[in-house]
Design an enzyme around this catalytic site. Structure first.
Site, PDB file in Angstrom:
ATOM      1  N   ARG A 244       8.391  43.244  42.082  1.00 51.45           N
ATOM      2  CA  ARG A 244       8.476  44.622  42.553  1.00 51.45           C
ATOM      3  C   ARG A 244       9.910  45.099  42.392  1.00 51.45           C
ATOM      4  O   ARG A 244      10.855  44.317  42.538  1.00 51.45           O
ATOM      5  CB  ARG A 244       8.075  44.730  44.027  1.00 51.45           C
ATOM      6  N   GLU A 273       9.007  54.453  40.163  1.00 46.05           N
ATOM      7  CA  GLU A 273       8.351  54.283  38.871  1.00 46.05           C
ATOM      8  C   GLU A 273       7.603  55.566  38.526  1.00 46.05           C
ATOM      9  O   GLU A 273       6.740  55.979  39.299  1.00 46.05           O
ATOM     10  CB  GLU A 273       7.374  53.102  38.909  1.00 46.05           C
ATOM     11  N   HIS A 292       5.442  48.799  34.226  1.00 43.46           N
ATOM     12  CA  HIS A 292       4.643  48.052  35.209  1.00 43.46           C
ATOM     13  C   HIS A 292       3.275  47.683  34.621  1.00 43.46           C
ATOM     14  O   HIS A 292       2.217  48.077  35.126  1.00 43.46           O
ATOM     15  CB  HIS A 292       4.473  48.857  36.496  1.00 43.46           C
TER      16      HIS A 292
END
Length: 327
Positions: A244, A273, A292
């Site tokens: 993360r 993000e 991601h």
């Protein structure tokens, strides 16, 4: 059961940035009556008592106290992926709501991406591609060099399922593997991948050519890697983050990369993000960022959806829930 109304399940939306995949909808509609947030907000009085579960994809819909108070018959929130830092487990438990995730199916793909980031960064693949296709390139410089992966030392912070799968892959590259974890792995598991336990993270940071982060985001791991930890790393080391974004102090990382405290970073996760388009990380040549995509393969996302379906069915029926997450 034939003739029986399907359970009502709340989703964020279908398609778009955070919606349920359109090719998953057919499967889900065989088992559930799907209600989007838009439909729910427009028909709260009718739907509030009907909703039995929330199907959370890409952390959506957001589950807060207000939503929980409006859903008196909610039994379970099924969340995609491993991380549950976006959920208040104690709050959900206080409403009698169970939580599930999909922890194991994502491990293989995420480990593959960790290795891909390490290889891409060490061999400067993004820079190399840009050079190879640039209209300004007249020759390839002979002194344009990357760093070796085979035989290098890899430090894995977080030796859970994903971290261990990374170690299995790194063994094939004849890497020396160090790891730091809350608890030491069994001796036979260490031997299988040739991993050496570092009780102190400092020892791992000082010795590793590549430091790969594979921890869950918790209060204990929030900004686990900051200015002090980066300064402990080798000047030629690369930081790889597949966990993360908030596990790393991003401001400290920018400073370390700009001042050559460490050589490079390869990140599948950031905060936020996506990053603002003027963020300094986006301007650095010694950084690779992916959006991601640790678990982003078609097969894995399909299995995640099927596992979430099973968890919802179990939660509604009052049966043991696969992959239940406890507060």
């Amino acid at each position: 059961m034939e003739g029986q109304e399907l359970p009502y399940v709340l989703i964020d939306c279908i398609g778009g940035m955070h919606g349920v995949y359109e090719d998953h909808v057919g499967f889900l509609q065989k088992h559930f009556h799907l209600i989007t947030m838009k439909e729910y907000l427009e028909n709260k009085t009718l739907l509030s008592k009907k909703i039995r579960a929330i199907y959370m994809w890409y952390h959506k819909p957001v589950v807060n106290k207000e939503l929980l108070q409006s859903l008196p018959n909610l039994r379970i929130v099924a969340s995609s992926g491993v991380g549950i830092d976006h959920l208040d487990l104690n709050l959900l438990s206080s409403f009698g709501v169970k939580v599930s995730n999909t922890p194991f199916i994502v491990s293989t793909d995420t480990a593959d991406l960790g290795m891909a980031l390490m290889l891409a960064s060490s061999r400067r693949l993004v820079e190399g591609y840009e050079m190879a296709v640039s209209p300004d390139t007249e020759y390839f410089p002979a002194d344009w060099l990357g760093a070796e992966v085979s035989g290098a030392t890899l430090g894995i912070v977080g030796m859970g399922t994903i971290g261990y799968k990374v170690a299995e892959r790194a063994k094939a590259f004849e890497m020396k593997i160090l790891y730091h974890n809350r608890s030491q792995r069994k001796k036979e598991e260490e031997s299988a991948v040739g991993a050496v336990y570092c009780k102190k993270i400092d020892d791992l940071l000082q010795q590793s050519d590549f430091v790969l982060l594979a921890v869950n985001l918790t209060p204990q791991t929030h900004k686990l890697i900051g200015k002090r930890e980066l300064e402990l790393m080798k000047p030629a080391a690369t930081l790889i983050n597949i966990s993360r974004g908030l596990v790393v102090d991003q401001d400290a990382l920018v400073e370390a990369l700009q001042n050559k405290v460490i050589k490079a970073a390869a990140l599948d996760v950031t905060y936020p993000e996506p990053l603002p388009r003027d963020h300094p990380l986006l301007k650095l040549k010694n950084v690779i960022i992916t959006p991601h995509i640790g678990s982003a393969t078609k097969k894995t996302r399909r299995i995640m959806m099927e596992e979430m379906t099973e968890s919802i069915q179990a939660g509604i029926a009052g049966l043991p829930i696969p992959h239940e997450v406890l507060p």
